[in-house]
Motif scaffolding. Structure first.
Motif, PDB file in Angstrom:
ATOM      1  N   LEU A 265       0.789  -1.225   0.000  1.00 48.83           N
ATOM      2  CA  LEU A 265       0.000   0.000   0.000  1.00 48.83           C
ATOM      3  C   LEU A 265       0.824   1.279   0.000  1.00 48.83           C
ATOM      4  N   PHE A 266       1.989   1.252   0.631  1.00 47.12           N
ATOM      5  CA  PHE A 266       2.720   2.485   0.912  1.00 47.12           C
ATOM      6  C   PHE A 266       3.003   3.313  -0.331  1.00 47.12           C
ATOM      7  N   ASP A 267       3.432   2.674  -1.406  1.00 45.38           N
ATOM      8  CA  ASP A 267       3.753   3.421  -2.615  1.00 45.38           C
ATOM      9  C   ASP A 267       2.879   3.000  -3.796  1.00 45.38           C
ATOM     10  N   SER A 268       1.698   2.504  -3.494  1.00 47.69           N
ATOM     11  CA  SER A 268       0.768   2.101  -4.545  1.00 47.69           C
ATOM     12  C   SER A 268       0.240   3.322  -5.288  1.00 47.69           C
ATOM     13  N   LEU A 269      -0.022   3.167  -6.582  1.00 46.28           N
ATOM     14  CA  LEU A 269      -0.594   4.256  -7.380  1.00 46.28           C
ATOM     15  C   LEU A 269      -2.101   4.368  -7.176  1.00 46.28           C
ATOM     16  N   LYS A 270      -2.706   3.380  -6.541  1.00 48.23           N
ATOM     17  CA  LYS A 270      -4.156   3.374  -6.340  1.00 48.23           C
ATOM     18  C   LYS A 270      -4.539   4.142  -5.077  1.00 48.23           C
ATOM     19  N   GLY A 271      -5.745   4.681  -5.090  1.00 46.85           N
ATOM     20  CA  GLY A 271      -6.256   5.382  -3.919  1.00 46.85           C
ATOM     21  C   GLY A 271      -6.448   4.433  -2.751  1.00 46.85           C
ATOM     22  N   THR A 272      -6.307   4.959  -1.532  1.00 42.27           N
ATOM     23  CA  THR A 272      -6.384   4.139  -0.323  1.00 42.27           C
ATOM     24  C   THR A 272      -7.465   4.653   0.620  1.00 42.27           C
ATOM     25  N   ARG A 273      -8.143   3.762   1.264  1.00 42.80           N
ATOM     26  CA  ARG A 273      -9.173   4.116   2.247  1.00 42.80           C
ATOM     27  C   ARG A 273      -8.707   3.705   3.633  1.00 42.80           C
ATOM     28  N   VAL A 274      -8.874   4.621   4.592  1.00 43.95           N
ATOM     29  CA  VAL A 274      -8.559   4.330   5.991  1.00 43.95           C
ATOM     30  C   VAL A 274      -9.864   3.985   6.693  1.00 43.95           C
ATOM     31  N   LEU A 275      -9.973   2.783   7.198  1.00 48.59           N
ATOM     32  CA  LEU A 275     -11.193   2.348   7.874  1.00 48.59           C
ATOM     33  C   LEU A 275     -11.264   2.935   9.274  1.00 48.59           C
ATOM     34  N   ASP A 276     -12.442   2.883   9.888  1.00 49.49           N
ATOM     35  CA  ASP A 276     -12.614   3.428  11.235  1.00 49.49           C
ATOM     36  C   ASP A 276     -11.709   2.740  12.251  1.00 49.49           C
ATOM     37  N   CYS A 277     -11.368   1.492  11.997  1.00 50.38           N
ATOM     38  CA  CYS A 277     -10.503   0.747  12.915  1.00 50.38           C
ATOM     39  C   CYS A 277      -9.037   1.134  12.756  1.00 50.38           C
ATOM     40  N   GLY A 278      -8.709   1.882  11.686  1.00 50.22           N
ATOM     41  CA  GLY A 278      -7.335   2.306  11.450  1.00 50.22           C
ATOM     42  C   GLY A 278      -6.609   1.496  10.397  1.00 50.22           C
ATOM     43  N   HIS A 279      -7.134   0.348  10.030  1.00 51.54           N
ATOM     44  CA  HIS A 279      -6.512  -0.451   8.974  1.00 51.54           C
ATOM     45  C   HIS A 279      -6.833   0.145   7.612  1.00 51.54           C
ATOM     46  N   THR A 280      -6.015  -0.179   6.626  1.00 53.57           N
ATOM     47  CA  THR A 280      -6.136   0.452   5.318  1.00 53.57           C
ATOM     48  C   THR A 280      -6.241  -0.592   4.204  1.00 53.57           C
ATOM     49  N   MET A 281      -6.838  -0.144   3.094  1.00 55.45           N
ATOM     50  CA  MET A 281      -6.943  -0.983   1.902  1.00 55.45           C
ATOM     51  C   MET A 281      -7.200  -0.067   0.712  1.00 55.45           C
ATOM     52  N   HIS A 282      -7.068  -0.606  -0.477  1.00 57.09           N
ATOM     53  CA  HIS A 282      -7.357   0.174  -1.675  1.00 57.09           C
ATOM     54  C   HIS A 282      -8.838   0.545  -1.715  1.00 57.09           C
ATOM     55  N   MET A 283      -9.132   1.759  -2.212  1.00 51.14           N
ATOM     56  CA  MET A 283     -10.528   2.173  -2.346  1.00 51.14           C
ATOM     57  C   MET A 283     -11.297   1.225  -3.256  1.00 51.14           C
ATOM     58  N   ASP A 284     -10.680   0.832  -4.364  1.00 50.69           N
ATOM     59  CA  ASP A 284     -11.335  -0.076  -5.298  1.00 50.69           C
ATOM     60  C   ASP A 284     -11.616  -1.423  -4.644  1.00 50.69           C
ATOM     61  N   CYS A 285     -10.679  -1.892  -3.850  1.00 47.85           N
ATOM     62  CA  CYS A 285     -10.863  -3.173  -3.166  1.00 47.85           C
ATOM     63  C   CYS A 285     -11.973  -3.066  -2.118  1.00 47.85           C
TER      64      CYS A 285
END
Length: 291
Positions: free
Chosen positions: A170-190
């Motif tokens: 995730l750190f240098d991914s070209l895709k947008g990232t979403r931060v969940l309420d719990c603090g964990h992250t994932m791609h917006m598309d995912c």
């Protein structure tokens, strides 16, 4: 100290061609699917020429897989005059800007400055979106939108992990990232794809990832309208994935509601030593009633 540069910051643009500054010749006319730029990079690992590091990484993915560390790039090739040269913003031969935006730390070029590129020294790489719109969270280890300043759950190095859905770093991914309420992250598309498949909890910690207030209210109504037969009217212990507390609740085939936070994101568990609900009991392997 190095960093991002834009033309005109330190030098005067010299010469024109057909009324266009020599530095601007070919601007936005060259590049690849990833960036608009007027040069190619010489890969330090294999000495091959590629439009950018992503093109190199994609080309080697199916064979001798290896990736480029952006800071290791030492040479580039101007696309207007085909001159190989050390990394710099301006071509030493024809005088064009090989990138309207240039970072001498990341060895990064891009003509499309509408992206709002900026170099974050804490991240150690260039970001997009405008420096004024982001802040660096030291604990999470990445830049987040200013709307999340003092408004997110910090998880140490949460961005320096793989997306829990597609497993891309995730750190240098070209895709947008979403931060969940719990603090964990994932791609917006995912995340969108996950929700499309009716999965509403974090894949890492199982906490609810969306506002489920309306859905919980619908479950309340459905449970009230569905009376269980006498043989199934007994109590069970559940652990709430959202508040991490245990409750003793009425068994119901539709779902079990946490008596502390009213969430239905619960799983069955054994009776705690302290029945007050403040202990941390062991849970069964299978989760139930995850929304």
């Amino acid at each position: 100290m190095g960093g991002a540069h834009f033309p005109g910051e330190d030098e005067v643009v010299a010469g024109e061609r057909d009324g266009v500054s020599l530095r601007d010749v070919g601007k936005m006319e060259h590049g690849c699917e990833h960036y608009r730029r007027r040069c190619k990079i010489v890969a330090p690992c294999c000495n091959e020429v590629f439009p950018c590091r992503h093109c190199h990484n994609d080309a080697t993915a199916s064979g001798d897989r290896h990736t480029i560390c952006r800071q290791d790039v030492e040479k580039v090739v101007c696309l207007l005059c085909d001159t190989e040269q050390p990394v710099s913003q301006v071509c030493v031969s024809c005088g064009v800007n090989m990138g309207e935006y240039f970072c001498d730390v990341c060895k990064f070029y891009d003509d499309d400055t509408e992206k709002g590129q900026f170099h974050c020294y804490d991240c150690g790489i260039c970001r997009v979106g405008g420096k004024e719109n982001y802040f660096h969270c030291a604990k999470c280890g990445s830049c987040y939108a200013v709307a999340l300043r003092d408004n997110h759950q910090c998880v140490e190095n949460s961005m320096r992990q793989n997306c829990p859905i597609c497993y891309e770093y995730l750190f240098d991914s070209l895709k947008g990232t979403r931060v969940l309420d719990c603090g964990h992250t994932m791609h917006m598309d995912c995340f969108s794809e996950m929700v499309k498949h009716n999965k509403y909890t974090c894949p890492i910690c199982s906490k609810t990832a969306l506002d489920m207030t309306h859905h919980w209210a619908l479950l309340d109504q459905e449970i009230e309208a569905t009376i269980m037969p006498p043989v199934y009217r007994y109590k069970v212990w559940v652990l709430c994935n959202d508040c991490n507390k245990v409750s003793e609740v009425d068994f119901h085939v539709i779902g079990h509601k946490c008596s502390h936070c009213n969430s239905y994101n619960t799983r069955s568990t054994s009776r705690p030593v302290d029945s007050s609900g403040s202990s941390s009991p062991s849970t069964s392997d299978s989760s139930e009633n995850n929304p």
